[in-house]
Scaffold this motif. Structure first.
Motif, PDB file in Angstrom:
ATOM      1  N   GLY A  36     -28.905-117.157  39.063  1.00 41.22           N
ATOM      2  CA  GLY A  36     -27.562-117.399  38.568  1.00 41.22           C
ATOM      3  C   GLY A  36     -27.004-118.679  39.173  1.00 41.22           C
ATOM      4  N   SER A  37     -25.691-118.786  39.202  1.00 43.08           N
ATOM      5  CA  SER A  37     -25.011-119.959  39.746  1.00 43.08           C
ATOM      6  C   SER A  37     -24.350-119.621  41.076  1.00 43.08           C
ATOM      7  N   ALA A  38     -24.031-120.658  41.821  1.00 42.92           N
ATOM      8  CA  ALA A  38     -23.376-120.471  43.116  1.00 42.92           C
ATOM      9  C   ALA A  38     -21.988-119.860  42.937  1.00 42.92           C
ATOM     10  N   ARG A  39     -21.584-119.093  43.918  1.00 44.07           N
ATOM     11  CA  ARG A  39     -20.227-118.538  43.937  1.00 44.07           C
ATOM     12  C   ARG A  39     -19.277-119.598  44.466  1.00 44.07           C
ATOM     13  N   ASP A  40     -18.113-119.676  43.916  1.00 42.24           N
ATOM     14  CA  ASP A  40     -17.076-120.605  44.358  1.00 42.24           C
ATOM     15  C   ASP A  40     -16.085-119.809  45.199  1.00 42.24           C
ATOM     16  N   LEU A  41     -16.149-119.995  46.517  1.00 40.79           N
ATOM     17  CA  LEU A  41     -15.278-119.257  47.419  1.00 40.79           C
ATOM     18  C   LEU A  41     -13.967-120.011  47.609  1.00 40.79           C
ATOM     19  N   ASP A  42     -12.877-119.319  47.442  1.00 39.39           N
ATOM     20  CA  ASP A  42     -11.557-119.911  47.620  1.00 39.39           C
ATOM     21  C   ASP A  42     -11.123-119.626  49.057  1.00 39.39           C
ATOM     22  N   ILE A  43     -11.360-120.597  49.934  1.00 36.01           N
ATOM     23  CA  ILE A  43     -11.069-120.423  51.352  1.00 36.01           C
ATOM     24  C   ILE A  43      -9.962-121.380  51.744  1.00 36.01           C
ATOM     25  N   HIS A  44      -9.008-120.891  52.490  1.00 39.69           N
ATOM     26  CA  HIS A  44      -7.915-121.720  52.999  1.00 39.69           C
ATOM     27  C   HIS A  44      -8.236-122.102  54.447  1.00 39.69           C
ATOM     28  N   TYR A  45      -8.238-123.403  54.734  1.00 39.11           N
ATOM     29  CA  TYR A  45      -8.514-123.883  56.083  1.00 39.11           C
ATOM     30  C   TYR A  45      -7.204-124.327  56.732  1.00 39.11           C
TER      31      TYR A  45
END
Length: 156
Positions: free
Chosen positions: A26-35
């Motif tokens: 499949g495709s990579a997961r796009d993680l929504d991370i706040h830095y």
């Protein structure tokens, strides 16, 4: 036994799909991370324009990801080795665009440039030979260790 048959059947039916696909996982997961609230020290010795440009790009983007908050975000670029001549006043005309960009990143106090005085001296430079947005420290390696002891994460 039924469980084993189901596993074998599932595997057998997936083979044609895998054989026809360029993306079997499949495709990579796009993680929504706040830095936020990161303190980082970059150990910078590159002698190439591309290498220094990469460091400036990475620090700039990291600052943006952290909200460009001077109270919660700090990035120190420790300069030593082959990178020193880029910051020499006498080389400004040659590296004008690069130095203008570096200086602009230092505005606002989030990104700082600190240069190893020992390494600069070994290359024939004194503090008066280096651009004014750079601070000199006695030794780059010792500065990196000191910053790590203060909780800065190490990046190269």
């Amino acid at each position: 036994m039924l469980k084993r048959i189901l596993v074998i059947a599932a595997f057998a039916f997936s083979l044609p799909v895998l054989a026809d696909s360029n993306a079997p996982w499949g495709s990579a997961r796009d993680l929504d991370i706040h830095y936020a609230k990161q303190k980082v020290v970059f150990d910078t010795t590159t002698g190439s324009v591309e290498g220094l440009t990469s460091v400036l790009d990475r620090t700039s983007y990291l600052s943006v990801l952290n909200g460009a908050d001077p109270f919660d975000n700090k990035i120190v670029i420790v300069l030593h080795g082959n990178v020193i001549p880029f910051f020499a006043i006498k080389n400004y005309a040659k590296y004008k665009a690069l130095m203008d960009r570096a200086q602009s990143l230092s505005v606002g106090g989030i990104i700082e440039f600190r240069m190893c005085k020992l390494a600069a001296q070994s290359q024939g430079f004194t503090p008066k030979d280096i651009h004014g947005f750079v601070s000199m420290v006695p030794m780059g390696d010792a500065e990196i260790v000191r910053l790590q002891q203060e909780g800065y994460a190490y990046m190269r």
